[in-house]
Motif scaffolding. Structure first.
Motif, PDB file in Angstrom:
ATOM      1  N   ARG A   1      -4.138  -4.363  -7.473  1.00  0.00           N
ATOM      2  CA  ARG A   1      -4.763  -4.026  -6.173  1.00  0.00           C
ATOM      3  C   ARG A   1      -5.902  -3.040  -6.364  1.00  0.00           C
ATOM      4  NH1 ARG A   1       0.486  -3.332  -2.139  1.00  0.00           N
ATOM      5  NH2 ARG A   1       1.296  -5.476  -2.392  1.00  0.00           N
TER       6      ARG A   1
ATOM      7  N   HIS B   1      -7.299  -3.937   2.290  1.00  0.00           N
ATOM      8  CA  HIS B   1      -5.942  -4.342   2.696  1.00  0.00           C
ATOM      9  C   HIS B   1      -5.214  -5.047   1.538  1.00  0.00           C
ATOM     10  CE1 HIS B   1      -6.661  -3.284   6.883  1.00  0.00           C
ATOM     11  NE2 HIS B   1      -7.833  -3.945   6.828  1.00  0.00           N
ATOM     12  N   ASP B   2      -3.907  -4.909   1.572  1.00  0.00           N
ATOM     13  CA  ASP B   2      -3.100  -5.566   0.516  1.00  0.00           C
ATOM     14  C   ASP B   2      -3.235  -7.069   0.626  1.00  0.00           C
ATOM     15  OD1 ASP B   2      -2.275  -3.080  -0.201  1.00  0.00           O
ATOM     16  OD2 ASP B   2      -0.321  -3.203   0.857  1.00  0.00           O
TER      17      ASP B   2
END
Length: 389
Positions: free
Chosen positions: A30, A77-78
């Motif tokens: 991420r 955002h994930d």
């Protein structure tokens, strides 16, 4: 990609390395994805503003060639989880394993059913074998039963006696062979009875009787002492327990036992109760309240023993073992005993004069209630004797 981001974004790159070193728990994928998006956006924005800021950028690059644009790292955002990868190709088959150990022997199986009968075999050789060797001669059989007596023969016919012949010549001196054995003759008549032989020695003694001599620790002369002991029985004022006197050995043996008294039968020692009454001293008053001894005796070559009350002698052909007084428990006490013959010359047990009132030996007195008087006398102590034969 991580190296490029760190070079273009030195501050955020340092933060990224610090976060990875400190273990903040943010996934590396991420962080890299967010950094790449920010880098691409910054490069696009820089291309549009190139012409406007050409001079400024040229001046800044000429004055400081080592400086880099300061771009703040933004976290996006994930993203969604990726799909599972495809199964890999199957690996090559492994080598064959080693043989396992033999298992334990199983239990014996049940017996199977009986199979069908087999085919009939072909007939054997019909030729006769050789004769076996001749067997040994058998034993002579038992003699047969005696036959019946035959019929008498015919009478001899009358013969006319002829004239006497001349003397013959001397015969040959050679003895001829013996003739065959003739049949056995008839049984002779029974002979007379012979004289009686000498009487043989006396055989070993057999049989024998056993009796108890109350009031003594020894047996009469010629008798074997089996054991000596003490008289015992149930307590005079108790109604239960056994009936009669016992001669207890001096060396008892025990098996399993439960210590302490229970509601069971009990044995108490025997005592002479021979004190005189209202008419003065009674027989054997000298041993009153003493403990009573006893002796078990064996009389060999005897077949029976008899206690005769009211007698001091034995019948003819009988042997007197001892004599004395007939005794039992008192008639006023609930405990009943059998009648025994206590020796006329009683002994006592040393130290046994404590008047413990266990089982008692009282004189027996005759009454004239159903007993002929005379010859019996009302209230007189009864005697006794023990005889063997």
């Amino acid at each position: 990609i991580q190296h490029m981001i760190v070079r273009r974004l030195p501050k955020r790159g340092m933060q990224l390395n610090r976060a990875m070193a400190e273990g903040t728990g943010v996934p590396l994928s991420r962080l890299l994805l967010g950094s790449l998006v920010v880098l691409l956006l910054s490069q696009a924005k820089g291309g549009v503003m190139t012409k406007r800021n050409t001079e400024v950028s040229t001046a800044e690059e000429s004055t400081d060639t080592n400086s880099c644009p300061q771009i703040e790292l933004l976290r996006g955002h994930d993203g969604q989880n990726g799909r599972d990868g495809r199964d890999g190709l199957p690996g090559a088959p492994g080598s064959a394993g080693r043989d396992g150990k033999d298992g334990e022997k199983g239990e014996k199986g049940c017996t199977g059913p009986v199979g069908p009968p087999g085919d009939i075999g072909s007939p054997g050789d019909s030729s006769q074998g050789d004769h076996g060797p001749r067997g040994a001669k058998g034993d002579i059989g038992p003699p047969g039963e005696k036959g019946n007596i035959g019929q008498p023969g015919l009478p001899e016919p009358s013969i006319i006696k002829g004239a006497k012949g001349m003397k013959g010549e001397a015969g040959n001196s050679v003895v001829g062979p013996p003739g065959t054995l003739g049949p056995p003759g008839r049984d002779g008549s029974k002979g007379e009875k012979g004289t009686s032989g000498v009487q043989g020695p006396q055989g070993p003694a057999g049989g024998g009787v056993v009796y108890t001599r109350w009031g003594r620790t020894t047996c009469p002369s010629g008798r074997d002492l089996v054991y000596e002991g003490v008289a015992a029985g149930g307590r005079y004022n108790e109604g239960g327990g056994g009936v009669g006197y016992l001669c207890l050995p001096e060396d008892p043996n025990y098996l399993l036992y439960d210590p302490g008294y229970e509601k069971r039968g009990k044995l108490y020692g025997g005592e002479y109760e021979t004190a005189g009454g209202s008419h003065g001293s009674g027989p054997l008053s000298a041993v009153n309240n003493h403990d009573v001894p006893c002796a078990v005796c064996y009389a060999a070559r005897k077949s029976t023993v008899l206690m005769i009350p009211a007698k001091t002698s034995c019948p003819s052909s009988w042997t007197r073992e001892y004599y004395g007084y007939l005794m039992s428990e008192a008639s006023t006490n609930p405990m009943q005993t059998n009648f025994v013959c206590v020796d006329n010359n009683p002994e006592t047990i040393p130290g046994g004069i404590l008047n413990r009132n266990g089982v008692s030996f009282f004189h027996v007195e005759a009454t004239c209630s159903g007993i002929p008087c005379p010859p019996y006398v009302d209230g007189r102590e009864v005697t006794c004797t023990v005889c063997t034969k």
